[in-house]
Design a protein around this motif. Structure first.
Motif, mmCIF file in Angstrom:
data_model
loop_
_atom_site.group_PDB
_atom_site.id
_atom_site.type_symbol
_atom_site.label_atom_id
_atom_site.label_comp_id
_atom_site.label_asym_id
_atom_site.label_seq_id
_atom_site.Cartn_x
_atom_site.Cartn_y
_atom_site.Cartn_z
ATOM 1 N N SER A 13 -25.986 17.869 25.600
ATOM 2 C CA SER A 13 -25.240 18.783 26.468
ATOM 3 C C SER A 13 -24.526 17.961 27.535
ATOM 4 N N GLU A 19 -30.039 22.785 29.080
ATOM 5 C CA GLU A 19 -29.055 23.342 28.160
ATOM 6 C C GLU A 19 -29.154 22.674 26.782
ATOM 7 N N LYS A 23 -29.845 24.617 23.323
ATOM 8 C CA LYS A 23 -28.975 24.459 22.150
ATOM 9 C C LYS A 23 -29.795 24.122 20.906
ATOM 10 N N GLU A 26 -31.557 27.348 19.780
ATOM 11 C CA GLU A 26 -30.582 28.296 19.227
ATOM 12 C C GLU A 26 -30.111 27.855 17.846
ATOM 13 N N HIS A 27 -29.859 26.568 17.684
ATOM 14 C CA HIS A 27 -29.404 26.060 16.383
ATOM 15 C C HIS A 27 -30.508 26.185 15.333
#
Length: 66
Positions: A13, A19, A23, A26-27
């Motif tokens: 990030s 963050e 990420k 989420e991925h």
């Protein structure tokens, strides 16, 4: 008894380690279901012109196998 599996993911990030971690989760959640936890294994940063330009994390994501 639950069967759990751990995968390792690298993410980055330009804003923060937090963050980058978000990420990664989420991925992973796009293809892995039943995520239980995330463990930040390593943190590092890339420096450019005397300032941090990129935050990097190596995380371990634990999920239940059904």
């Amino acid at each position: 008894m639950a069967v759990l599996k751990v995968i390792e993911i690298l993410a980055n990030s330009e804003k923060s380690w937090e963050e980058a971690t978000n990420k990664a989760v989420e991925h992973a959640s796009k293809s892995v279901k039943n995520i239980r936890s995330v463990y930040v294994n390593e943190q590092s940063a890339q420096v450019k012109d005397g300032k941090v330009s990129e935050y990097r994390v190596n995380v371990k994501i634990t999920f239940e196998v059904k």
